[in-house]
Scaffold this motif. Sequence first.
Motif, PDB file in Angstrom:
ATOM      1  N   ALA A 197       3.208 -13.020   0.986  1.00 53.18           N
ATOM      2  CA  ALA A 197       3.954 -14.181   1.454  1.00 53.18           C
ATOM      3  C   ALA A 197       5.252 -14.160   0.650  1.00 53.18           C
ATOM      4  CB  ALA A 197       3.184 -15.469   1.194  1.00 53.18           C
ATOM      5  N   PHE A 198       6.374 -14.328   1.324  1.00 58.80           N
ATOM      6  CA  PHE A 198       7.656 -14.326   0.610  1.00 58.80           C
ATOM      7  C   PHE A 198       8.499 -15.514   1.012  1.00 58.80           C
ATOM      8  CE2 PHE A 198      12.224 -13.418   0.522  1.00 58.80           C
ATOM      9  CZ  PHE A 198      12.380 -13.274  -0.855  1.00 58.80           C
ATOM     10  N   CYS A 199       8.964 -16.252   0.008  1.00 53.24           N
ATOM     11  CA  CYS A 199       9.854 -17.387   0.210  1.00 53.24           C
ATOM     12  C   CYS A 199      11.281 -16.977  -0.121  1.00 53.24           C
ATOM     13  CB  CYS A 199       9.428 -18.555  -0.689  1.00 53.24           C
ATOM     14  SG  CYS A 199      10.658 -19.876  -0.775  1.00 53.24           S
ATOM     15  N   PRO A 200      12.189 -16.984   0.859  1.00 54.40           N
ATOM     16  CA  PRO A 200      13.578 -16.593   0.583  1.00 54.40           C
ATOM     17  C   PRO A 200      14.389 -17.691  -0.087  1.00 54.40           C
ATOM     18  CG  PRO A 200      13.330 -17.151   2.892  1.00 54.40           C
ATOM     19  CD  PRO A 200      11.952 -17.228   2.294  1.00 54.40           C
ATOM     20  N   GLY A 201      13.810 -18.898  -0.189  1.00 54.77           N
ATOM     21  CA  GLY A 201      14.567 -20.011  -0.745  1.00 54.77           C
ATOM     22  C   GLY A 201      15.450 -20.656   0.313  1.00 54.77           C
ATOM     23  N   PHE A 202      16.229 -21.618  -0.122  1.00 55.53           N
ATOM     24  CA  PHE A 202      17.117 -22.345   0.794  1.00 55.53           C
ATOM     25  C   PHE A 202      18.264 -21.421   1.189  1.00 55.53           C
ATOM     26  CE2 PHE A 202      20.418 -25.926   1.230  1.00 55.53           C
ATOM     27  CZ  PHE A 202      20.118 -26.111   2.579  1.00 55.53           C
ATOM     28  N   THR A 203      18.162 -20.874   2.383  1.00 57.98           N
ATOM     29  CA  THR A 203      19.058 -19.808   2.822  1.00 57.98           C
ATOM     30  C   THR A 203      19.751 -20.181   4.120  1.00 57.98           C
ATOM     31  OG1 THR A 203      17.607 -18.162   1.797  1.00 57.98           O
ATOM     32  CG2 THR A 203      19.144 -17.358   3.451  1.00 57.98           C
ATOM     33  N   ALA A 204      20.992 -19.766   4.256  1.00 55.63           N
ATOM     34  CA  ALA A 204      21.724 -19.996   5.497  1.00 55.63           C
ATOM     35  C   ALA A 204      21.015 -19.293   6.650  1.00 55.63           C
ATOM     36  CB  ALA A 204      23.150 -19.478   5.361  1.00 55.63           C
ATOM     37  N   SER A 205      20.711 -20.048   7.692  1.00 51.97           N
ATOM     38  CA  SER A 205      19.997 -19.496   8.849  1.00 51.97           C
ATOM     39  C   SER A 205      20.090 -20.492   9.994  1.00 51.97           C
ATOM     40  CB  SER A 205      18.519 -19.235   8.515  1.00 51.97           C
ATOM     41  OG  SER A 205      17.816 -20.453   8.379  1.00 51.97           O
ATOM     42  N   GLY A 206      19.477 -20.158  11.114  1.00 49.52           N
ATOM     43  CA  GLY A 206      19.455 -21.069  12.240  1.00 49.52           C
ATOM     44  C   GLY A 206      18.237 -21.967  12.244  1.00 49.52           C
ATOM     45  N   LEU A 207      17.504 -22.033  11.125  1.00 52.90           N
ATOM     46  CA  LEU A 207      16.279 -22.822  11.078  1.00 52.90           C
ATOM     47  C   LEU A 207      16.529 -24.294  11.362  1.00 52.90           C
ATOM     48  CD1 LEU A 207      13.200 -22.789  10.446  1.00 52.90           C
ATOM     49  CD2 LEU A 207      13.817 -23.316   8.066  1.00 52.90           C
ATOM     50  N   SER A 208      17.599 -24.832  10.775  1.00 57.47           N
ATOM     51  CA  SER A 208      17.934 -26.240  10.995  1.00 57.47           C
ATOM     52  C   SER A 208      19.416 -26.438  10.746  1.00 57.47           C
ATOM     53  CB  SER A 208      17.130 -27.142  10.041  1.00 57.47           C
ATOM     54  OG  SER A 208      17.668 -27.082   8.733  1.00 57.47           O
ATOM     55  N   ASP A 209      19.905 -27.631  11.033  1.00 56.57           N
ATOM     56  CA  ASP A 209      21.313 -27.949  10.804  1.00 56.57           C
ATOM     57  C   ASP A 209      21.646 -28.014   9.321  1.00 56.57           C
ATOM     58  OD1 ASP A 209      21.733 -28.114  13.532  1.00 56.57           O
ATOM     59  OD2 ASP A 209      21.479 -30.299  13.616  1.00 56.57           O
ATOM     60  N   MET A 210      20.622 -28.088   8.481  1.00 54.53           N
ATOM     61  CA  MET A 210      20.843 -28.149   7.038  1.00 54.53           C
ATOM     62  C   MET A 210      21.027 -26.768   6.405  1.00 54.53           C
ATOM     63  SD  MET A 210      20.892 -31.318   6.157  1.00 54.53           S
ATOM     64  CE  MET A 210      20.716 -31.155   4.375  1.00 54.53           C
ATOM     65  N   ASN A 211      20.587 -25.733   7.091  1.00 52.84           N
ATOM     66  CA  ASN A 211      20.610 -24.391   6.511  1.00 52.84           C
ATOM     67  C   ASN A 211      21.988 -23.743   6.667  1.00 52.84           C
ATOM     68  OD1 ASN A 211      17.606 -24.927   7.282  1.00 52.84           O
ATOM     69  ND2 ASN A 211      17.549 -23.250   5.808  1.00 52.84           N
ATOM     70  N   LYS A 212      22.963 -24.328   5.971  1.00 50.05           N
ATOM     71  CA  LYS A 212      24.333 -23.845   6.019  1.00 50.05           C
ATOM     72  C   LYS A 212      24.870 -23.694   4.598  1.00 50.05           C
ATOM     73  CE  LYS A 212      25.251 -26.139  10.444  1.00 50.05           C
ATOM     74  NZ  LYS A 212      26.068 -27.140  11.174  1.00 50.05           N
ATOM     75  N   GLU A 213      25.719 -22.680   4.398  1.00 50.48           N
ATOM     76  CA  GLU A 213      26.253 -22.436   3.056  1.00 50.48           C
ATOM     77  C   GLU A 213      27.046 -23.625   2.545  1.00 50.48           C
ATOM     78  OE1 GLU A 213      27.978 -18.659   2.000  1.00 50.48           O
ATOM     79  OE2 GLU A 213      27.021 -17.679   3.706  1.00 50.48           O
ATOM     80  N   GLU A 214      27.768 -24.312   3.447  1.00 50.04           N
ATOM     81  CA  GLU A 214      28.560 -25.454   3.004  1.00 50.04           C
ATOM     82  C   GLU A 214      27.694 -26.617   2.548  1.00 50.04           C
ATOM     83  OE1 GLU A 214      28.945 -25.399   7.627  1.00 50.04           O
ATOM     84  OE2 GLU A 214      28.709 -23.953   5.976  1.00 50.04           O
ATOM     85  N   LEU A 215      26.404 -26.553   2.869  1.00 51.73           N
ATOM     86  CA  LEU A 215      25.463 -27.583   2.416  1.00 51.73           C
ATOM     87  C   LEU A 215      24.602 -27.083   1.258  1.00 51.73           C
ATOM     88  CD1 LEU A 215      24.331 -29.079   5.857  1.00 51.73           C
ATOM     89  CD2 LEU A 215      26.033 -29.982   4.255  1.00 51.73           C
ATOM     90  N   GLY A 216      24.985 -25.955   0.678  1.00 48.66           N
ATOM     91  CA  GLY A 216      24.302 -25.451  -0.508  1.00 48.66           C
ATOM     92  C   GLY A 216      23.339 -24.303  -0.290  1.00 48.66           C
ATOM     93  N   ALA A 217      23.174 -23.869   0.950  1.00 46.43           N
ATOM     94  CA  ALA A 217      22.265 -22.745   1.224  1.00 46.43           C
ATOM     95  C   ALA A 217      22.858 -21.443   0.698  1.00 46.43           C
ATOM     96  CB  ALA A 217      22.000 -22.632   2.720  1.00 46.43           C
ATOM     97  N   LYS A 218      22.006 -20.592   0.163  1.00 51.72           N
ATOM     98  CA  LYS A 218      22.474 -19.294  -0.322  1.00 51.72           C
ATOM     99  C   LYS A 218      22.854 -18.407   0.862  1.00 51.72           C
ATOM    100  CE  LYS A 218      18.444 -18.161  -2.152  1.00 51.72           C
ATOM    101  NZ  LYS A 218      17.343 -17.381  -2.816  1.00 51.72           N
ATOM    102  N   PRO A 219      23.729 -17.408   0.669  1.00 50.82           N
ATOM    103  CA  PRO A 219      24.088 -16.500   1.759  1.00 50.82           C
ATOM    104  C   PRO A 219      22.856 -15.784   2.316  1.00 50.82           C
ATOM    105  CG  PRO A 219      25.589 -16.236  -0.094  1.00 50.82           C
ATOM    106  CD  PRO A 219      24.465 -17.117  -0.568  1.00 50.82           C
ATOM    107  N   THR A 220      22.877 -15.526   3.601  1.00 51.19           N
ATOM    108  CA  THR A 220      21.728 -14.898   4.257  1.00 51.19           C
ATOM    109  C   THR A 220      21.372 -13.565   3.618  1.00 51.19           C
ATOM    110  OG1 THR A 220      22.485 -15.940   6.297  1.00 51.19           O
ATOM    111  CG2 THR A 220      20.782 -14.278   6.514  1.00 51.19           C
ATOM    112  N   ARG A 221      22.380 -12.815   3.179  1.00 50.16           N
ATOM    113  CA  ARG A 221      22.111 -11.495   2.576  1.00 50.16           C
ATOM    114  C   ARG A 221      21.257 -11.625   1.324  1.00 50.16           C
ATOM    115  NH1 ARG A 221      27.296 -12.878   1.335  1.00 50.16           N
ATOM    116  NH2 ARG A 221      27.853 -12.966  -0.876  1.00 50.16           N
ATOM    117  N   GLU A 222      21.401 -12.732   0.591  1.00 51.65           N
ATOM    118  CA  GLU A 222      20.607 -12.934  -0.624  1.00 51.65           C
ATOM    119  C   GLU A 222      19.164 -13.296  -0.280  1.00 51.65           C
ATOM    120  OE1 GLU A 222      22.382 -15.619  -3.411  1.00 51.65           O
ATOM    121  OE2 GLU A 222      24.365 -14.682  -3.264  1.00 51.65           O
ATOM    122  N   GLY A 223      18.973 -13.982   0.824  1.00 54.55           N
ATOM    123  CA  GLY A 223      17.623 -14.315   1.234  1.00 54.55           C
ATOM    124  C   GLY A 223      16.859 -13.122   1.762  1.00 54.55           C
TER     125      GLY A 223
END
Length: 251
Positions: A197-223
Amino acid sequence: MPFNDKIITLITGANGGIGFELASQLLADGKNFVLLGSRSQEKGEAAVQELKKRSLPGTVELVQVDVSDEQSIAKAAGEVEEKYSRIDALVNNAAIAGETPPTHSLPRRLTAAFLTNSTGPAIVVESFAPLLSKSTAKTPRIVNVTSGAGSISLRLDSENPHQQMKVVPYRMSKAALNMLTACQAYEYGPLGWKVFAFCPGFTASGLSDMNKEELGAKPTREGASPIVDILAGKRDGEHGGFLHAGGQHPW
């Protein structure tokens, strides 16, 4: 055939977000053959074309699969078996937040979240296990992309900065995915497979409107990059664990 000497990895939900970035990072190595899983044929084809435009040395092909649909999963497994006869690794990445539309009742949101986030991955592994058993790699691997939100221990930890986040359908379905991982580790570990099981952490993605770098999500490449290491065998000693980039979460 041209793929016989390649490592074939199926990634579900790979037309965007972490799945797409993982595909891109894997394709940087010519030994990798990525089967890009997408619920939408149109979005999947667009994602494959985008990756091919990058002239990466690896090989990518589309697999249309809706992980919330048992028949779609069975069809995808049959097509992969017919074309490639095996896979070497499987990444259960497809997921939903289970919070939209907010007008839906809790039972409806729970049902949707479980179907995609935990039931789907269970059926995907069951359907593709015969193809993993034919892997030419020394060690077949399964990675279930989960979340710290599914940790029961962290949910009860008053020091956890995310404790106030409700997202009940998401939390419950990811906790179920964690149990599924433990069950798969028990079942397939004796065969020499590695399951995580792997947790990428709070990462920019299309999961929700909150998953954006401007809202503090890490870049997708890091996840995505730690999953590349897991698939490369760098964390095989943590088989059956609830991993994140820097260690493990408590269950």
